[in-house]
Write an enzyme that holds these catalytic residues in place. Structure first.
Site: not given
Length: 263
Positions: A159, A163
């Site tokens: 994740y 990002k």
């Protein structure tokens, strides 16, 4: 004499805003943009979620807010819809997914799922909508990143990588689209009270640790992400591009919450 009307610099009257991902934070952002005068197109894979957000924006002034079911991983459908929504002034990207696992425990399928929605779909969505902004010579794109674009913890590696990757796309888009008058920025939330974080808040120790990590000592509410997005969408941020606005309660500013003794 300034050409900026200070009394209206945050207003979005007459502008068309597209919000991709209308659950949780996305729904609040749509409501905030509409409150500043924008006409909204609400996009979500779940048509019911998009329609619920549209219904919330019911406007006595007659603005025709719309809802569209669209899977941003379906590139053909995404580009087709972007072709139909031609006069888009503001594009906000909120759709994301996370699989909390240590990197050595990740499967290839889980990796592809997180990278596919968080990074590739962001790439494709901007590719679908930005060309017409370039043609018109104006537009504002706001992508939601995360504190995980800057700091990490066990179980958040993929994740976090996506990002951080989105932020590098934002910087590159700002360089490539800036000469055409299109601004591209990011808003990085900290820990926010949404259904996606319910698992954390259900664990008292885990939830309290997250709250105490920020300078403000609490979790954020979804509506607290709205101001930064509306600002970046508006003329008030007319010279802001390539930036990541941290809306994290000071999480990335402080070095833990222990206050050492002085004197």
């Amino acid at each position: 004499m300034t050409s900026l009307d200070y009394s209206r610099m945050f207003r979005l009257d007459g502008r068309h805003a597209v919000v991709v991902g209308c659950g949780g934070i996305g729904a609040e952002i749509a409501a905030g943009l509409a409150a500043q005068g924008a006409t909204l197109s609400c996009l979500d894979k779940d048509g019911g979620v998009a329609e619920a957000t549209q219904d919330r924006l019911a406007d006595p002034s007659g603005r025709a807010h719309a809802a569209y079911p669209v899977d941003v991983l379906d590139t053909a459908s995404l580009h087709r819809l972007a072709g139909e929504l031609r006069d888009v002034d503001v594009l906000v990207l909120t759709a994301a997914v996370n699989v909390r696992k240590r990197l050595l425990d990740y499967t290839a399928e889980e990796f592809d799922t997180v990278v596919g929605l968080n990074l590739r779909a962001t790439f494709e969505t901007v590719r679908a909508f930005a060309p017409r902004m370039v043609e018109r010579g104006s537009g504002s794109v706001v992508a939601l990143t995360s504190i995980r674009a800057v700091v990490v913890e066990p179980g958040q590696g993929v994740y976090a990588a996506t990002k951080a990757g989105v932020m590098q796309l934002v910087r590159t888009w700002s360089a490539e689209l800036g000469p055409a008058g299109v601004r591209v920025n990011a808003v990085a939330p900290g820990v926010v009270e949404t259904p996606l974080t319910q698992q954390i808040r259900d664990d008292e120790r885990w939830g309290r640790a997250y709250a105490e990590k920020s300078a403000l000592g609490r979790w954020a509410r979804p509506e607290e992400m709205v101001g930064a997005v509306c600002w970046l969408a508006s003329d008030a941020a007319s010279f802001v591009t390539g930036s990541q606005v941290m809306v994290d309660g000071g999480w990335t500013a402080v070095d833990g919450r222990f206050t050492p003794p002085f004197g």
